[in-house]
Each structure stands twice: as structure tokens, then as C-alpha cells.
Design a protein around this motif. Structure first.
Motif, PDB file in Angstrom:
ATOM      1  N   LYS A   1       0.712   2.893  -7.865  1.00 52.34           N
ATOM      2  CA  LYS A   1      -0.169   3.837  -7.680  1.00 52.34           C
ATOM      3  C   LYS A   1      -0.573   3.990  -6.358  1.00 52.34           C
ATOM      4  N   ILE A   2      -1.004   5.029  -6.057  1.00 52.66           N
ATOM      5  CA  ILE A   2      -1.771   5.507  -4.600  1.00 52.66           C
ATOM      6  C   ILE A   2      -2.927   4.169  -4.294  1.00 52.66           C
ATOM      7  N   GLY A   3      -2.759   3.858  -3.166  1.00 60.36           N
ATOM      8  CA  GLY A   3      -3.628   2.794  -2.605  1.00 60.36           C
ATOM      9  C   GLY A   3      -2.905   1.438  -2.645  1.00 60.36           C
ATOM     10  N   GLU A   4      -3.989   0.567  -3.034  1.00 59.52           N
ATOM     11  CA  GLU A   4      -3.402  -0.900  -3.006  1.00 59.52           C
ATOM     12  C   GLU A   4      -2.875  -1.363  -4.261  1.00 59.52           C
TER      13      GLU A   4
ATOM     14  N   TYR B   1       0.524  -1.209  -0.033  1.00 59.06           N
ATOM     15  CA  TYR B   1       0.059   0.245  -0.056  1.00 59.06           C
ATOM     16  C   TYR B   1       0.788   1.367   0.034  1.00 59.06           C
ATOM     17  N   ILE B   2       0.504   2.108  -0.731  1.00 60.75           N
ATOM     18  CA  ILE B   2       1.163   3.469  -0.969  1.00 60.75           C
ATOM     19  C   ILE B   2       0.287   4.729  -0.476  1.00 60.75           C
ATOM     20  N   LYS B   3       0.892   5.419   0.166  1.00 58.29           N
ATOM     21  CA  LYS B   3       0.013   6.528   0.446  1.00 58.29           C
ATOM     22  C   LYS B   3       0.340   7.978  -0.305  1.00 58.29           C
ATOM     23  N   GLU B   4       1.785   7.870  -0.370  1.00 54.73           N
ATOM     24  CA  GLU B   4       2.216   8.884  -1.164  1.00 54.73           C
ATOM     25  C   GLU B   4       3.720   8.416  -2.017  1.00 54.73           C
ATOM     26  N   ILE B   5       3.482   8.537  -3.137  1.00 57.79           N
ATOM     27  CA  ILE B   5       4.521   7.869  -4.125  1.00 57.79           C
ATOM     28  C   ILE B   5       5.732   8.473  -3.976  1.00 57.79           C
ATOM     29  N   PRO B   6       6.958   7.761  -3.543  1.00 59.61           N
ATOM     30  CA  PRO B   6       8.126   8.381  -3.509  1.00 59.61           C
ATOM     31  C   PRO B   6       8.674   8.711  -4.977  1.00 59.61           C
ATOM     32  N   LYS B   7      10.170   9.311  -4.504  1.00 62.52           N
ATOM     33  CA  LYS B   7      10.772   9.434  -5.868  1.00 62.52           C
ATOM     34  C   LYS B   7      11.493   8.329  -6.337  1.00 62.52           C
ATOM     35  N   VAL B   8      12.023   7.440  -5.305  1.00 58.24           N
ATOM     36  CA  VAL B   8      12.656   6.161  -5.795  1.00 58.24           C
ATOM     37  C   VAL B   8      11.921   5.044  -5.324  1.00 58.24           C
ATOM     38  N   LEU B   9      11.657   3.880  -6.066  1.00 55.34           N
ATOM     39  CA  LEU B   9      11.067   2.819  -5.527  1.00 55.34           C
ATOM     40  C   LEU B   9      11.764   1.727  -6.415  1.00 55.34           C
ATOM     41  N   ILE B  10      12.330   0.746  -5.798  1.00 57.99           N
ATOM     42  CA  ILE B  10      13.061  -0.625  -6.278  1.00 57.99           C
ATOM     43  C   ILE B  10      12.514  -1.861  -5.542  1.00 57.99           C
TER      44      ILE B  10
ATOM     45  N   LEU C   1      10.948  -3.965  -0.836  1.00 57.17           N
ATOM     46  CA  LEU C   1      10.846  -2.615  -1.645  1.00 57.17           C
ATOM     47  C   LEU C   1      11.821  -1.862  -1.046  1.00 57.17           C
ATOM     48  N   TYR C   2      12.839  -0.979  -1.897  1.00 62.91           N
ATOM     49  CA  TYR C   2      13.708  -0.065  -1.362  1.00 62.91           C
ATOM     50  C   TYR C   2      13.440   1.116  -1.960  1.00 62.91           C
ATOM     51  N   GLY C   3      13.703   2.366  -1.180  1.00 62.74           N
ATOM     52  CA  GLY C   3      13.569   3.652  -1.766  1.00 62.74           C
ATOM     53  C   GLY C   3      13.712   4.785  -0.793  1.00 62.74           C
ATOM     54  N   ASP C   4      13.113   6.113  -1.164  1.00 63.02           N
ATOM     55  CA  ASP C   4      13.289   6.993  -0.245  1.00 63.02           C
ATOM     56  C   ASP C   4      11.986   7.449   0.222  1.00 63.02           C
ATOM     57  N   PHE C   5      11.569   6.467   1.253  1.00 52.94           N
ATOM     58  CA  PHE C   5      10.028   6.710   1.903  1.00 52.94           C
ATOM     59  C   PHE C   5      10.376   6.486   3.202  1.00 52.94           C
ATOM     60  N   SER C   6       9.120   6.842   3.689  1.00 51.11           N
ATOM     61  CA  SER C   6       8.928   6.050   5.163  1.00 51.11           C
ATOM     62  C   SER C   6       7.744   5.030   5.091  1.00 51.11           C
ATOM     63  N   VAL C   7       7.891   4.395   6.363  1.00 55.38           N
ATOM     64  CA  VAL C   7       6.996   3.272   6.436  1.00 55.38           C
ATOM     65  C   VAL C   7       6.073   3.297   7.775  1.00 55.38           C
ATOM     66  N   ARG C   8       4.716   3.305   7.567  1.00 55.81           N
ATOM     67  CA  ARG C   8       3.893   3.369   8.652  1.00 55.81           C
ATOM     68  C   ARG C   8       3.182   2.021   8.900  1.00 55.81           C
ATOM     69  N   PRO C   9       3.082   1.476   9.942  1.00 54.27           N
ATOM     70  CA  PRO C   9       2.284   0.397  10.434  1.00 54.27           C
ATOM     71  C   PRO C   9       0.926   0.729  10.622  1.00 54.27           C
ATOM     72  N   LYS C  10       0.084  -0.244  10.830  1.00 56.48           N
ATOM     73  CA  LYS C  10      -1.361   0.282  11.397  1.00 56.48           C
ATOM     74  C   LYS C  10      -1.393   0.698  12.812  1.00 56.48           C
ATOM     75  N   ASN C  11      -0.505   0.265  13.609  1.00 53.68           N
ATOM     76  CA  ASN C  11      -0.190   0.690  15.027  1.00 53.68           C
ATOM     77  C   ASN C  11       1.229   0.065  15.452  1.00 53.68           C
TER      78      ASN C  11
ATOM     79  N   ILE D   1       3.414   2.838   2.601  1.00 57.89           N
ATOM     80  CA  ILE D   1       4.471   3.782   2.261  1.00 57.89           C
ATOM     81  C   ILE D   1       4.077   5.377   2.089  1.00 57.89           C
ATOM     82  N   ASP D   2       4.921   6.165   2.658  1.00 54.95           N
ATOM     83  CA  ASP D   2       4.389   7.352   2.811  1.00 54.95           C
ATOM     84  C   ASP D   2       5.718   8.501   2.494  1.00 54.95           C
TER      85      ASP D   2
END
Length: 963
Positions: A751-754, A702-711, A798-808, A825-826
Motif C-alpha cells: 500500500k501507499i505509505g508504511e 515505505y512506498i510513495k507510488e506503487i510500481p508495476k513490479v515489486l518482488i 525488494l526488486y522492481g521497476d521503481f526508483s528509491v529516494r532516501p531522506k537526504n 519507493i517512488d
């Protein structure tokens, strides 16, 4: 020459030598690349070790070409090339070749009480009160029979049979010699033999024993075989004879035969037996490890996990080495410590073994590949796949310098402890296992700890070796090259007759004896009058004259070493939680602390009293020190600590963040998908079906905001196609974690979402894999350890310039983060240096760089601590650079200090939060990390559920503060 000069000289022969796991298809270019990486990391060579996952044919044409390449590269780089004598372990079955002939298979015996005479039994018995009687036919009216049965295991060979071991040598050692005759002893140093054992899973037996027993004792072994299982008249005598014969035959058949071959062919033998740590575990495998060490040029032991234990394991092997004049003592260490273990914890494990006489490090392990289950092979690993490995050379230098000092000195010891393994013979029963020798084992551990805590140097004396190499010299008992002024007899039931005769002569000559607990009352398993054995010395009287402490309960362990380059005292604080302070009185003119990493001397404060110096030594948790004796002045009172104020650190650089997708939906037809399952459950389900076919796996993220790098990084799973959100993609690049993986930028497909990543896989395994795991009964580790899977189901990363947020997030009792799906992915966020996991980096593995300002109260030498959870740190203070890896303290010399200073700190972690184990339900964070902690293999039920698996993710903390 003095020690400072010696450690500046060439010490490459003392450098760590890793197990190099050859676990895939071997390519010359990769082999050369990895050898150079080992050299740059400060390693001194390698053991070429065939291991699970090997695709290149073991001992085939390509195998020998790989050995050629590595041998030549080692010579070019000045490294040691060693051979490993097996495919997997334990040594002895010649990569399964010997299993093809049933004459080579291992035997073991079982016991059963029947109400009939069983003609199928190896032997039948009856009890007449307490007398065991063997019967050859049914007795009228008798309904209670005791039967012993001969059994065969299809996956292990009988190394008690000298002919079997001879075949092993012919297939393995001789084949190497035919190929590399001129290289033995120079370009090829020798062989590592690994965990040879008779049969550890039940009561061992071999058909060769019958003839040997009758020749030795003049009676049939079958007359009393049931006495191994039930108490009866003369059972102690028979058990002593039986287990002594097994131990002697194990040594003669395997250890001596392999050693003699190596002697004759100009090469060395090293390696270790197995389960050295306790009396009952030694009974599983060889009935006593110490005689094994006589037949190794470099005797060795191993140690698993990140905890330390009693001194027994390292001191057994080091005692024999010193008694028989063997300079080097090897430890195979750090297996099962896990991806989370820090270099400071590894140093602690190393120090614990080295202070007890070990001096050569074999690191477990350096992998050729991390594909599939290879990355779960009892980690941690020592290779560039591990983020902090680029700093490993610091640890390698420490191990080499310490190993040099210990190897080129002699321990000053006056106390010999009779090892109680032969007393275990009298009561040991495989059925009740540790309970059958529990008191003996516990008493021995208690004695060992008591001597260690009182800083009384001592060796163990094996009774078999004593009979061969012992003598009495006046009031000293000699064991090989060592002379003991005091003999300690542990709480034990019996002594060998040869030992009794030595002790009588020793005591008659004025020898000093200390009895700890129960006095022995049996000789060779028979009741005997041993009343002459009485303590004639007190415990504290055994403390050495040349150094001692009044503290008998300290957690500090020490060894006093004598050398022409300078005598020294090596101290280790075994307590990882508390600082220890201990007062010593040492016979010398002066003392200074030696910093072996920086080749420098640090003054210490002491008081001079006649021919002694008195000093108090402080050791931080897990710390070790070397105190060198000589003409050193006592230091003045230490200066006050300079205060340092740090600004809030700001992140300036980082390796890519990560997200691990370790659950998927499985389809067998590409249309109907099962509900999402853990990857481990998917793998178990497909393997247990024993069917080869195309399958489909769908991974969701799942992606909330698409990062600049995603591998995306995907392992080789016999993938036929990769579909991401309905579009087929091709992964054209090598992996990030391992070059054997596949990776590529997937930014344009997400894409954003699933998002849905679907793999079409040609799932297949060889029939051999299915046979070993599901179609053969009582398979032992020998076969499992050399399996190679054609298809392995693994997580996607997955690797990239993003942060990762769990449900809690939550925290457990160990301080680990506990997280629930889904992860999202945020956008990137600034990492908090004190809490990197909690600020969007739960799966992160790599290094991060932060900057900060530091103001000091005065311009002087300063020290500060790096507090928190990290593996290594590189610090740049203005223009001065240093590392914190083996300790958390950082020292900055005055010349680099200003009132206001700029700091750059790069911190490293390991692969724990990238590779797990995330879901192991038995422990929050296991201290012994084995493959099952990742896969839970064998625990999944038909509903794809395991009691060993938890749905939540566990992450270890990562982050530091400067104090």
C-alpha cells in the motif's frame, strides 16, 4: 613456433582455477550447473573447498558422492579437479577430528616475572647481572624469578609433531586415495594445502622440541628458554637455534611429509603458507616461508585486499620456483577486495604479482551459496551472483595467456639477495611483535623497492635452501639452477655459517658483493669476524647488460624473459594515479608491443643504436605492456586523435532496481517489540543469548507510488510464516540473487505509505556453535572457520521497476554517497548515465543499457575513453561490438566508422551497493573487506550499539561518461 602462434594453441592448463566454496547442502544438479558456469567463464578447473556453512557431512558418504559428480563433470569438460585438504583453514586438524585427542593439541609458551619460584612453570630462571640461570628450586633470599609456562590451545593442533601430521594425512589424504586411487594424477590433480602454521597467536612451542634440541645442540632447551623473552648473555645464539629448529621442524613435519605422500601417490601439492608479506608475520607462523616452497609441486602465495605492496610476497615464492626448476607459481588472490573492486583493479593486483614471478591464478572465491554469512566470506566472488561476471572470460583469457608466456619462459637474472629472515631470529619477540624487527623489516622493504624501481632483476636467496642447494662456480654463486653474478646483502645482523663459507669462496674467486646498510656481525647467533664482507660493486653496476634504464625511481616494474618463441619485456605501472614514462635501452634488433588478448602486434617507435634499440614507453595508471624482441620495424609518428561528439545517452533497458531493508524490530513473544535495530545487532543479540526459541522480526518499508513490479526476496531463516500488512503470504519462487533464497511478487499486498513485513522464525543453533563462540576460551580461527549456523538473521531485499529516494544525500571524502533513512519507493525515473546512484538507484546491482549518437571529425580509426565508476561495459558502435573491462579505452576500426554513428552501451556494476558494507564506521570504503566489516561481530554492547557501526548508508558511485 612464435608467441602469436603459441597463444592461439591450447592454453587451458593456464586458466584460472577458483576456490569453489562448498558451503551448504550439496546437490548434484547445482554442482554440475556451477561447473558449466565456470567453464563458460574461462576457468580451467576448481579446488573443491569445504568452507563455513557446509551442511553436507565433510568426508561423509554424500561428500564423496559430490566429489564423484564433480570429477566426472570436470573430465567431460576438460577441466582440472583439485581437492582441498581441510574443512575451513588452516590445514592440519582434519575437520576437527584431531582436536578430539588432547595429545594432538598445539602448545605455546608464555613468560612472567614472579617474586617466587613457581613449581607450575615449565622452567624458572634468575638473572645474575646479564647471565640467565635456570633454577630447579627456590633460592634463599631471591625474590626475582622469571618463569616460562607451557600452555595448550583447544582449537588448534601441533603440526610440529610429525605423528599429528601423520594422523592428518591418514584421515584426509589416505581416505581420498582409498576412494580414488585410479584417479590420482589424472582426473584428480592433487591437493591444495592452506595456511599451515605452528601457533601464530603467541610464542610457539611443542613438546617434541626438547628431544630434538638436545640431539642437535647437546644441551637442554629448558636451560635458556626464557631468552626468547628477555635480553641476556648468549640470547642471540639461543634464539637463532630455537627459531631455526622450529622452521626446520615445520618443514620436515608438515611440508615435506605431505609432499612426500603426494609424490608417492602420483598427485601434486600446491597451496601456500601464511603471512608471507613481512618478517614479523612470517615469525608468527613458520619462521620463514621460503623453505616451504621446496616441498610443493606448484608453490604458491596469497594476497588479500585491493592494494599492492612491495615485491616481497610474490618474489619469495617465484625465486624458489626458478631456483628449483618449478614451472608454475600460484597466487590465491582477490579475497577481501570487496564487492566494489573493478576488473581493472583486479588486473592491477594480478600484474603486480605476475611481474614478480607468479604465473598461475587461483581466484578467491566461487561460492556454492550466498545464504546468510556466506555472502560476507571475504568477497568479491566470481560467480553469476556478481553482475559483471558474464564478462569474466575476458579477464580469464588475459590471465591464461600471460600465465602461459611467463611459465614457458625464463627470467634473466644476475642478482641474488640474501633473505634476512634468519636475522629476525636474533631480536624477534612475540610480545613486542613487529617492533622487535622493525628496522630489519623496513630496511629489507627499502632495498626491495630500490631494486625494483631501478629495474634490476633479482631473486631472493634463502639461507636454509642455500646450504642445501648452493655452490660456488668461479665468480658466480649458484642457488639450484640459477647463477648470480652479483650478491646483495641487506642491512642485517647475522648470517648462517654455511652462507659465510659460500661468500668467502665466492669473493675469493672475484665475486661481486653489494652491502646495503648495516653489515652482519654475527654467525649462527654468535659474534663473528665478518670484516671480509665489503661492497666491491656500485649499485648501478648491477644493472643488466641486455636491458636497462637510467631512471632509478620509477613506479614501473619489469621482468625480462627469454624463450625460443621470442624474448620479451613485461612492464607494469604500479601507480594507479599517475602515468609513467620510462626510457629503455634493449639489446635486440627491434621491438613491438604484443596485444595478448587480440593476438596481435602493435608497432612502437624506437631508435636503433648499434646492437641496442632505445625507446620511451608510456604507461597509463595501472597499465601493463609486453614488448616483444625481434625483427620489427619502428612505427611512424602516431596520427592525430579523431574528435568524437556524443549526444546525451538515453536509458533503454535495465535489470530490476533494488531496495535493501536491513533494520528490524525484534520480539521474543510476538507482542512486545524492541525498537528498530540493525540486522547485525539483532543477529548478535540472538546469538549471544545461547537460547533456541521462536522469534518475530518486523521489517518496515515505505512506498510513495506503487510500481508495476515489486518482488520480495527473503533468505532462509527458518521462517515459519511471512505476514505482509496483516496478510500471510507464501514465497514460491527461487531468489533473484541466489537460487537458495525465496522470492515472489508482493504487489497485491502493499500500500501507499508504511508497509510492515513480519517474519516468524524458529531461531536455533547447535550447541557446538554456542560452545565455540561463547563457552570456550581462546578459540582460534580453525574452529570458527568451519562453523555452520542453523539460523542466520539477514536483510530483506525488494526488486522492481521503481526508483528509491532516501531522506537526504551527502558525499564523503572518498566520493561515496551518504544517505539517511527512511528510503521511499517512488515511480521509475530515467537514469542519468553519469550518476546512476544519485538518480534513484542507490541499491542497484546489475546492468543498464543506454543509447547515444556519435559524430566524428573524420572517418578513421577512433579511440575514446569510458570515464567514471563501472565494472564492465559492452559497446555496440553501429554493427561493431567490443568490451571495456580491463581498461577504459575503446578502439573502433575505421571500417565501422561513419560520420554519424549509433552507439549502444551496456554498463555493469558489482554487488557493493546491494550487499554492502553500508555501515562500517572505521573507513569510508575499506580496502580490505572482511566479514566483520558487514556484521561487526563481537563489537555490539548490551544496548545493541557498536562503535564500528554508523546509522547512515554508504553507497559507491556508479556511472560513466564518454570522452
Amino acid at each position: 613456433m612464435i608467441w602469436i602462434d603459441r597463444l592461439k594453441d591450447n592454453i587451458d592448463c593456464y586458466r584460472p582455477i577458483p576456490f569453489w566454496s562448498w558451503n551448504a547442502k550439496l546437490e548434484a544438479s547445482t554442482l554440475k550447473k556451477q561447473i558449466l558456469e565456470m567453464k563458460e567463464a574461462g576457468m580451467g578447473g576448481f579446488f573443491m573447498h569445504a568452507r563455513s556453512g557446509l551442511i553436507t557431512e565433510y568426508m561423509g558418504k554424500d561428500w564423496f558422492e559430490a566429489v564423484d559428480v564433480c570429477m566426472e563433470e570436470a573430465e567431460r569438460l576438460g577441466m582440472q579437479a583439485w581437492l582441498y585438504d581441510e574443512n575451513g583453514w588452516p590445514s592440519g586438524f582434519a575437520g576437527m577430528k584431531l582436536l578430539e585427542d588432547e595429545k594432538n593439541l598445539v602448545h605455546y609458551i608464555t613468560f612472567k616475572q614472579n617474586d617466587f619460584f613457581d613449581k607450575k612453570a615449565l622452567a624458572n630462571y634468575i638473572l645474575d647481572r646479564t647471565a640467565l640461570i635456570r633454577v630447579d628450586e627456590e633460592i634463599d633470599g631471591k625474590t626475582d624469578y622469571y618463569a616460562v609456562y607451557d600452555n595448550v590451545n583447544l582449537s588448534t593442533v601441533d603440526i610440529l609433531n610429525e605423528e599429528v601430521v601423520k594422523k592428518f594425512i591418514e584421515i584426509t589424504h589416505e581416505k581420498y586415495y582409498d576412494k580414488y586411487k585410479d584417479d590420482f594424477g589424472n582426473r584428480l590433480i592433487g591437493f591444495f594445502t592452506d595456511e599451515p602454521q605452528y601457533f601464530r597467536y603467541d610464542t610457539p612451542y611443542s613438546p617434541v622440541l626438547a628431544k630434538l634440541y638436545e640431539e642437535l645442540y647437546g644441551e637442554s632447551i629448558f636451560d635458556n628458554l626464557a631468552a626468547l623473552f628477555i635480553d641476556c648473555d648468549n640470547c642471540y645464539r639461543f634464539r637463532w637455534r630455537y627459531w631455526k629448529l622450529l622452521n626446520d621442524q615445520f618443514i620436515k613435519s608438515f611440508a615435506k611429509q605431505v609432499y612426500d605422500w603426494c609424490e608417492e601417490h602420483n598427485c601434486k601439492l600446491t597451496g601456500h603458507a601464511i603471512e608471507e608479506c613481512a618478517l614479523h608475520t612470517q615469525m608468527w607462523c613458520c619462521a620463514g616461508v621460503m623453505p616451504f616452497y621446496e616441498y610443493e609441486h606448484i608453490p604458491g602465495c596469497d594476497w588479500l585486499g585491493r592494494q599492492v605492496d612491495t615485491e616481497i610476497t610474490p618474489k619469495q615464492v617465484s625465486s624458489v620456483a626458478q631456483q628449483l626448476g618449478k614451472k608454475r607459481v600460484l597466487t590465491e588472490s582477490f579475497a577481501c577486495t570487496g564487492w566494489d573492486v573493478t576488473p581493472r583493479e583486479l588486473k592491477h593486483i594480478l600484474d603486480w604479482q605476475f611481474v614478480n614471478g607468479v604465473n598461475m591464478l587461483c581466484t578467491h572465491l566461487t561460492p556454492y551459496s550466498l545464504e546468510g554469512s556466506r555472502k560476507y566470506d571475504h568477497p568479491t566472488f566470481f560467480s553469476n551472483a556478481n553482475p559483471w561476471f558474464e564478462k569474466f572470460s575476458i579477464m580469464a583469457d588475459y590471465a591464461a595467456k600471460l600465465g602461459c608466456m611467463l611459465s614457458e619462459s625464463q627470467e634473466a637474472v644476475q642478482v641474488g639477495v640474501i633473505h634476512p629472515i634468519h636475522s629476525a631470529y636474533l631480536t624477534y619477540n612475540r610480545g613486542t611483535d613487529d617492533k622487535s624487527v622493525e628496522k630489519l623489516n623496513n630496511d629489507f622493504r627499502e632495498l626491495s623497492e630500490k631494486l625494483g624501481a631501478a629495474n634490476i632483476p633479482h631473486h631472493y636467496i634463502d639461507e636454509t635452501l642455500l646450504a642445501k642447494h648452493g655452490k660456488v662456480d668461479g665468480d658466480e654463486l649458484c642457488m639450484g639452477l640459477c647463477k648470480y653474478k652479483y650478491i646483495v646483502i641487506p642491512s642485517m645482523k647475522q648470517l648462517d655459517a654455511t652462507t659465510v663459507e659460500f661468500l668467502k669462496s665466492y669473493i675469493n674467486n672475484g665475486g661481486k658483493v653489494y652491502l646495503f646498510g648495516e653489515a652482519p656481525a654475527y654467525q649462527n647467533g654468535e659474534k663473528a669476524d665478518l670484516s671480509f664482507l665489503k661492497s666491491n660493486v656500485k649499485f648501478d653496476e648491477m644493472k643488466p647488460e641486455f636491458y636497462f634504464t637510467d631512471d632509478n625511481t620509477t613506479a614501473v616494474r619489469s621482468t625480462y624473459r627469454k624463450s625460443e618463441m621470442g624474448d620479451f619485456l613485461y612492464l607494469v605501472n604500479l601507480d594507479m594515479e599517475k602515468e609513467q614514462k620510462i626510457k629503455y635501452k634493449i639489446s635486440c634488433s627491434g621491438v613491438a608491443q604484443m596485444d595478448i588478448l587480440n593476438n596481435s602486434m602493435i608497432p612502437v617507435c624506437y631508435n636503433k643504436q648499434d646492437d641496442f634499440v632505445e625507446l620511451e614507453v608510456s604507461l597509463k595508471p595501472g597499465e601493463s605492456k609486453i614488448l616483444l624482441m625481434g625483427e620489427y620495424e619502428s612505427s611512424s609518428t602516431p596520427k592525430n586523435k579523431v574528435s568524437v561528439d556524443f549526444s546525451k545517452p538515453v536509458i533503454v533497458d535495465s535489470t530490476y532496481n533494488s531496495l535493501v531493508i536491513d533494520s528490524a524490530e525484534l520480539s521474543l513473544d510476538g507482542e512486545k517489540y524492541l525498537k528498530s535495530m540493525p540486522i547485525e545487532a539483532v543477529s548478535d543479540y540472538l546469538l549471544s543469548r545461547c537460547e533456541n526459541q521462536e522469534v518475530f522480526l518486523n521489517y518496515r518499508f515505505y512506498i510513495k507510488e506503487i510500481p508495476k513490479v515489486l518482488i520480495a526476496e527473503i533468505e532462509n531463516m527458518n521462517i515459519l510464516s511471512v505476514i505482509l500488512n496483516g496478510k500471510e503470504i507464501v514465497l514460491k519462487n527461487c531468489g533473484i540473487l541466489d537460487s537458495h533464497f525465496m522470492s515472489d511478487d508482493i504487489l497485491e499486498f502493499v500500500k501507499i505509505g508504511e508497509n510492515n513485513l513480519t517474519l516468524k522464525i524458529d531461531y536455533c543453533q547447535s550447541e557446538h556453535v554456542y560452545d565455540v563462540l561463547y563457552r570456550t576460551e581462546n578459540v582460534t580461527e580453525a574452529l570458527i572457520n568451519c562453523l555452520t549456523y542453523d539460523t542466520e538473521i539477514e536483510a530483506v531485499r525488494l526488486y522492481g521497476d521503481f526508483s528509491v529516494r532516501p531522506k537526504n544525500y551527502d558525499r564523503d571524502s572518498d566520493g561515496n554517497y551518504i544517505a539517511c533513512l527512511p528510503f521511499e519507493i517512488d515511480k521509475p525515473q530515467n537514469a542519468d548515465m553519469s550518476d546512476i546512484v544519485g538518480s534513484g538507484f542507490p541499491f542497484f546491482a546489475g546492468k543498464m543499457t543506454f543509447t547515444a549518437k556519435a559524430s566524428v571529425s573524420e572517418v578513421a580509426d577512433i579511440e575514446f575513453d569510458i570515464k567514471g565508476k563501472f565494472h564492465a561495459a559492452h559497446i555496440k558502435w553501429n554493427e561493431y561490438e567490443t568490451d571495456a573491462i580491463l581498461e577504459t579505452k575503446v578502439t573502433i576500426p575505421k571500417k565501422w566508422v561513419q560520420k554519424d554513428n549509433n552507439i549502444t552501451i551496456t554498463i555493469y556494476n558489482g554487488n557493493r551497493n546491494l550487499l554492502g558494507p553500508f555501515h562500517y564506521a572505521i573507513y569510508n570504503e575499506p580496502k580490505i573487506v572482511f566479514p566483520g566489516a558487514f556484521t561487526m561481530q563481537g563489537t555490539w554492547n548490551e544496548d545493541h550499539v557498536s562503535d564500528y557501526y554508523r546509522d547512515t548508508f554508504s553507497f559507491v558511485p556508479f556511472g560513466v561518461e564518454l570522452e
